[in-house]
Design a protein around this motif. Sequence first.
Motif, PDB file in Angstrom:
ATOM      1  N   ASN A  25       0.093  -6.276   4.325  1.00  0.00           N
ATOM      2  CA  ASN A  25       1.128  -5.447   3.692  1.00  0.00           C
ATOM      3  C   ASN A  25       1.661  -6.014   2.380  1.00  0.00           C
ATOM      4  O   ASN A  25       2.647  -5.506   1.851  1.00  0.00           O
ATOM      5  CB  ASN A  25       2.292  -5.272   4.682  1.00  0.00           C
ATOM      6  N   SER A  51       0.822  -1.220   0.000  1.00  0.00           N
ATOM      7  CA  SER A  51       0.000   0.000   0.000  1.00  0.00           C
ATOM      8  C   SER A  51       0.850   1.262   0.000  1.00  0.00           C
ATOM      9  O   SER A  51       0.318   2.358  -0.163  1.00  0.00           O
ATOM     10  CB  SER A  51      -0.879   0.019   1.246  1.00  0.00           C
ATOM     11  N   LYS A 109       1.945   2.552   2.476  1.00  0.00           N
ATOM     12  CA  LYS A 109       1.630   3.314   3.690  1.00  0.00           C
ATOM     13  C   LYS A 109       2.318   2.707   4.913  1.00  0.00           C
ATOM     14  O   LYS A 109       2.523   1.505   4.989  1.00  0.00           O
ATOM     15  CB  LYS A 109       0.119   3.311   3.917  1.00  0.00           C
ATOM     16  N   ALA A 113       6.537   0.340   7.767  1.00  0.00           N
ATOM     17  CA  ALA A 113       6.317   0.693   6.365  1.00  0.00           C
ATOM     18  C   ALA A 113       6.926  -0.365   5.451  1.00  0.00           C
ATOM     19  O   ALA A 113       6.595  -0.445   4.280  1.00  0.00           O
ATOM     20  CB  ALA A 113       6.921   2.059   6.051  1.00  0.00           C
TER      21      ALA A 113
END
Lengths: 80, 234
Positions: free
Chosen positions: B182, B108, B110, B144
């Motif tokens: 993720n 993502s 993010k 992250a």
Amino acid sequence: MKARIRITLKNGVLDPQGKAIQHALGGLGFAGVEDVRQGKYIEVKLNETDEAKAKDAIEKMCKDLLANTVIENYSYELVA
Amino acid sequence: MLRASVIVFPGSNCDRDVKVALEKVTGFPVQMVWHGDASVPASDLIVLPGGFSYGDYLRCGAMAAHSPIMRDVVAKAKAGTPVLGICNGFQVLCESGLLPGVLMRNASLKFICRDVHLKCEQDDTFFTQCYRKGEVIKVPVAHAEGNYFADTDTLDRLEGEGRVAFRYSDAEGNVSAATNLNGAQRNIAGITDKSGRVLGMMPHPERLFETALGGTDGRRVFESALVSVTSALS
């Protein structure tokens, strides 16, 4: 002697950053961008003058630290 | 006397949290060991904490994996000392070659900071023996770069050898693309080495080890270590 080293993601390894860049380019109106892959560029300056020795050193630097060969390929050129 | 060591890199920021968790759950005195030291003092287990070692320069964990202390951590791990790598510690374990694969940028893009469900896949290793196989726990993640990647052969080998410790799941233990936090290959959140004594995991068990923190689902990582160390002594 200077080494110009390029580190790129291997084929088949997803590159979400590249995808985000591709998307942004599309948003800016650049049509026809089929794919974007992001990599790294590193310059290493050596005091070595022997090309073969410099090559050996750069090769080892790439394998030991600069690239993670699980996901990345590296290539380089030596310039004076 | 039983002792644990926590390695402190410049940029580590979960080192003191994990020290408290270790002290409170295992009762072991905990030594904080600086990354520039040449060797880890005698320890029954070593922890590589979460954080942003060396500012995540080059690749997460890459610089830390080559710091002076890691030569000794790798040598001690190979000689049988248990090592737990949490979050950035997992990244360091992969970069140092103690665990296979690599943690890439989240699909993502993010930073993900929240509680996630994990399906426990192991009940017989140094850091996981107090969990039950198939049990679902809820532990926070904050990263992250937690997108686990390895080639298909490596993934098959990990599965075949029972080395996947935790997977991202839903509350019922379903593991699917929808529960893949993720982008990790096969929803992998944590793996062990061949001996089962080195565990790398992205979630933070030290952030949920006592009720004052909101839950105790992470506590058994440290209880497992205590049981493992003390049963080896008896």
